[in-house]
Write an enzyme that holds these catalytic residues in place. Sequence first.
Site, PDB file in Angstrom:
ATOM      1  N   ARG A  90       0.837  -1.202   0.000  1.00 48.76           N
ATOM      2  CA  ARG A  90       0.000   0.000   0.000  1.00 48.76           C
ATOM      3  C   ARG A  90       0.872   1.252   0.000  1.00 48.76           C
ATOM      4  O   ARG A  90       0.569   2.225  -0.703  1.00 48.76           O
ATOM      5  CB  ARG A  90      -0.907  -0.002   1.229  1.00 48.76           C
ATOM      6  CG  ARG A  90      -1.744   1.264   1.352  1.00 48.76           C
ATOM      7  CD  ARG A  90      -2.579   1.248   2.616  1.00 48.76           C
ATOM      8  NE  ARG A  90      -3.377   2.472   2.723  1.00 48.76           N
ATOM      9  CZ  ARG A  90      -4.244   2.708   3.703  1.00 48.76           C
ATOM     10  NH1 ARG A  90      -4.439   1.818   4.651  1.00 48.76           N
ATOM     11  NH2 ARG A  90      -4.921   3.844   3.728  1.00 48.76           N
ATOM     12  N   ASN A 145     -10.805  -3.890  -0.504  1.00 48.59           N
ATOM     13  CA  ASN A 145     -10.708  -2.870  -1.550  1.00 48.59           C
ATOM     14  C   ASN A 145      -9.878  -3.355  -2.727  1.00 48.59           C
ATOM     15  O   ASN A 145      -8.989  -4.187  -2.572  1.00 48.59           O
ATOM     16  CB  ASN A 145     -10.073  -1.605  -0.963  1.00 48.59           C
ATOM     17  CG  ASN A 145     -11.062  -0.780  -0.179  1.00 48.59           C
ATOM     18  OD1 ASN A 145     -12.217  -0.669  -0.545  1.00 48.59           O
ATOM     19  ND2 ASN A 145     -10.622  -0.194   0.925  1.00 48.59           N
ATOM     20  N   CYS A 165     -19.144  -1.384   2.171  1.00 44.06           N
ATOM     21  CA  CYS A 165     -18.291  -0.229   2.454  1.00 44.06           C
ATOM     22  C   CYS A 165     -18.887   0.497   3.650  1.00 44.06           C
ATOM     23  O   CYS A 165     -20.092   0.439   3.893  1.00 44.06           O
ATOM     24  CB  CYS A 165     -18.235   0.699   1.242  1.00 44.06           C
ATOM     25  SG  CYS A 165     -17.147   2.144   1.459  1.00 44.06           S
ATOM     26  N   HIS A 195     -16.617   4.192  -3.422  1.00 40.04           N
ATOM     27  CA  HIS A 195     -15.664   5.299  -3.306  1.00 40.04           C
ATOM     28  C   HIS A 195     -15.857   6.358  -4.396  1.00 40.04           C
ATOM     29  O   HIS A 195     -14.938   7.108  -4.729  1.00 40.04           O
ATOM     30  CB  HIS A 195     -14.218   4.799  -3.292  1.00 40.04           C
ATOM     31  CG  HIS A 195     -13.864   4.082  -2.016  1.00 40.04           C
ATOM     32  ND1 HIS A 195     -12.595   3.628  -1.724  1.00 40.04           N
ATOM     33  CD2 HIS A 195     -14.620   3.749  -0.936  1.00 40.04           C
ATOM     34  CE1 HIS A 195     -12.593   3.048  -0.536  1.00 40.04           C
ATOM     35  NE2 HIS A 195     -13.812   3.110  -0.040  1.00 40.04           N
ATOM     36  N   TYR A 242     -13.908  10.573  -0.997  1.00 41.84           N
ATOM     37  CA  TYR A 242     -13.069  10.129  -2.111  1.00 41.84           C
ATOM     38  C   TYR A 242     -13.234  10.994  -3.359  1.00 41.84           C
ATOM     39  O   TYR A 242     -12.394  10.931  -4.266  1.00 41.84           O
ATOM     40  CB  TYR A 242     -13.363   8.660  -2.441  1.00 41.84           C
ATOM     41  CG  TYR A 242     -12.901   7.733  -1.341  1.00 41.84           C
ATOM     42  CD1 TYR A 242     -11.613   7.219  -1.333  1.00 41.84           C
ATOM     43  CD2 TYR A 242     -13.745   7.405  -0.286  1.00 41.84           C
ATOM     44  CE1 TYR A 242     -11.182   6.392  -0.311  1.00 41.84           C
ATOM     45  CE2 TYR A 242     -13.323   6.572   0.747  1.00 41.84           C
ATOM     46  CZ  TYR A 242     -12.039   6.073   0.723  1.00 41.84           C
ATOM     47  OH  TYR A 242     -11.608   5.263   1.744  1.00 41.84           O
TER      48      TYR A 242
END
Length: 418
Positions: A90, A145, A165, A195, A242
């Site tokens: 990540r 995700n 979510c 998102h 987002y």
Amino acid sequence: MKLTVVGGGSTYTPELVDGIARLRDRLPVTELVLVDPDAGRLPLVGGVAQRIMAAYGHPATVRWTTDLDDGVTGAGAVLLQLRVGGQAARNRDETWPLECGCVGQETTGAGGLAKALRTVPVVLDIAERVRQLAAPDAWIVDFTNPVGIVTRALLQAGHRAVGLCNVAIGFQRRFATAAGVAPESVALDHFGLNHLTWIRGVTIDGEEVLPQILAERAQEVADDIELPVELVHRLGMIPSYYLRYYYAHDAVVEELRHKETRASAVATMERQLLEMYADPTLDHKPELLAKRGGAFYSEAAVNLLASLVAGTGDVQVANVRNNGTMPFLADDAVIEVPAVIGADGAVPLPVAPVPAVQRGLIAHVTAYEELALTAAVHGGRDRVFEAMLAHPLIGQYDRADRLTDLLLSENKDFLAWT
């Protein structure tokens, strides 16, 4: 019911376990199994999970294993919350796109594509084991995700799956707290993709209150989503956090270039949390966990699982197959909208016509997600490039080419076809 959590070694897990224990009347769990390849983390997370359940007086058996087949055999539901490559991968996703002037984020843009490529093949392999070994009517709930792409992969492969979510439930809980009402009194007109969502209606006991929220608390809302209050007023809707990656892309890129990555901050928190979990007297989720992210995850997961198992037919926001709900998208696109949750799955409620400002971006990102899924399933540099080129935050061919090279270089250890 046997409930299996794949990625159960996550520091998120005590949040989920707290919800299972508190809401025991909703979800009849008799066995909770945490599955994770990290044999070092599992006893720490599993131990605190066991103690949390005991502290609430929950009678379920809690155990943990690195053996996926053992974990999913006979399960009535399987919850996916895994991170292929961990926080290290990540951290890279949040870094290398910046070299090309693009946002570095784990679910959006080039970093999100990298995560999808690493994740989809692993999730599909897990789902096949679930299909073969779990109970015949077992549900897969995906919290992994990028939820929209992963859920679409599961549904296209014929799995009994629903995506989850915590964005919508977070807004619902905040609106309920501000109004001094029970969360169940608040309903959202929430639409879009995972998102990539907007709220254009908020009702409390059937009365529309969004205009009042925008009149009285727009600045608070804008601060929460980190966008200008003027934009919130002009949209007449509340975009999710987002959307800042789209509506303020260049400013966010500049901001990210001068701050610690979210992955680095989370990795520090995770080390602290694991130290806490090692304390044999800890029998509750620590306050630090609230800063880790995933607010209200436990309530969202338990509510969704309980309604799938019991077939209650209540309405929850979920990631589901479009099936004509938004007529400008393909039927097999996955959208995030209020849906009726029953024993046969999640059926989206009708969605009012989507304004062009939102419709164009939703369609654009959906096209990217289709290409991203194709690249994740079939591999190939050309497919990755096409997904990059189609993403509204990338677009330019030379930038897409460079980002494709960076993605493949950074992820060669995770992509079998490279």
